[in-house]
Design a protein around this motif. Sequence first.
Motif, PDB file in Angstrom:
ATOM      1  N   THR A  46     -26.597 -42.240  14.838  1.00  0.00           N
ATOM      2  CA  THR A  46     -27.331 -42.827  14.768  1.00  0.00           C
ATOM      3  C   THR A  46     -28.248 -43.589  13.724  1.00  0.00           C
ATOM      4  O   THR A  46     -28.663 -42.791  12.870  1.00  0.00           O
ATOM      5  CB  THR A  46     -28.321 -42.509  16.268  1.00  0.00           C
ATOM      6  OG1 THR A  46     -27.736 -41.895  17.130  1.00  0.00           O
ATOM      7  CG2 THR A  46     -29.432 -43.737  16.435  1.00  0.00           C
ATOM      8  N   HIS A  48     -31.547 -46.716  12.852  1.00  0.00           N
ATOM      9  CA  HIS A  48     -32.180 -47.665  13.402  1.00  0.00           C
ATOM     10  C   HIS A  48     -32.523 -48.548  12.841  1.00  0.00           C
ATOM     11  O   HIS A  48     -32.083 -49.526  11.817  1.00  0.00           O
ATOM     12  CB  HIS A  48     -33.541 -46.817  13.452  1.00  0.00           C
ATOM     13  CG  HIS A  48     -33.824 -45.511  13.916  1.00  0.00           C
ATOM     14  ND1 HIS A  48     -35.255 -44.739  14.136  1.00  0.00           N
ATOM     15  CD2 HIS A  48     -32.823 -44.416  14.788  1.00  0.00           C
ATOM     16  CE1 HIS A  48     -34.784 -43.299  15.014  1.00  0.00           C
ATOM     17  NE2 HIS A  48     -33.852 -43.985  15.162  1.00  0.00           N
ATOM     18  N   VAL A  49     -32.247 -49.875  13.972  1.00  0.00           N
ATOM     19  CA  VAL A  49     -32.756 -51.076  13.702  1.00  0.00           C
ATOM     20  C   VAL A  49     -33.651 -52.222  14.126  1.00  0.00           C
ATOM     21  O   VAL A  49     -34.321 -51.685  14.977  1.00  0.00           O
ATOM     22  CB  VAL A  49     -31.506 -52.121  14.078  1.00  0.00           C
ATOM     23  CG1 VAL A  49     -31.711 -53.674  13.760  1.00  0.00           C
ATOM     24  CG2 VAL A  49     -29.754 -51.765  13.853  1.00  0.00           C
ATOM     25  N   VAL A  54     -29.210 -47.627  17.338  1.00  0.00           N
ATOM     26  CA  VAL A  54     -28.502 -48.623  18.232  1.00  0.00           C
ATOM     27  C   VAL A  54     -27.361 -47.651  17.738  1.00  0.00           C
ATOM     28  O   VAL A  54     -27.426 -46.677  17.106  1.00  0.00           O
ATOM     29  CB  VAL A  54     -28.359 -49.908  17.371  1.00  0.00           C
ATOM     30  CG1 VAL A  54     -29.278 -50.265  17.574  1.00  0.00           C
ATOM     31  CG2 VAL A  54     -27.886 -49.678  15.660  1.00  0.00           C
TER      32      VAL A  54
END
Length: 54
Positions: A46, A48-49, A54
């Motif tokens: 995983t 992070h955006v 995401v």
Amino acid sequence: MRLTVDGQSFDIDADPGMPLLWALRDLIGKTGPKFGCGIAACGACTVHVDGLPV
């Protein structure tokens, strides 16, 4: 394509089908994101955006 990771910008030449995990690890050298189960079920890959996973 330009990616901004941890506040630093990177210009990468990646195939559009390349998973983000591999682009992060193989093209820009970020080793924090991990490959775990291989089916995105365990969460090890995983990223992070904009603060969201995401």
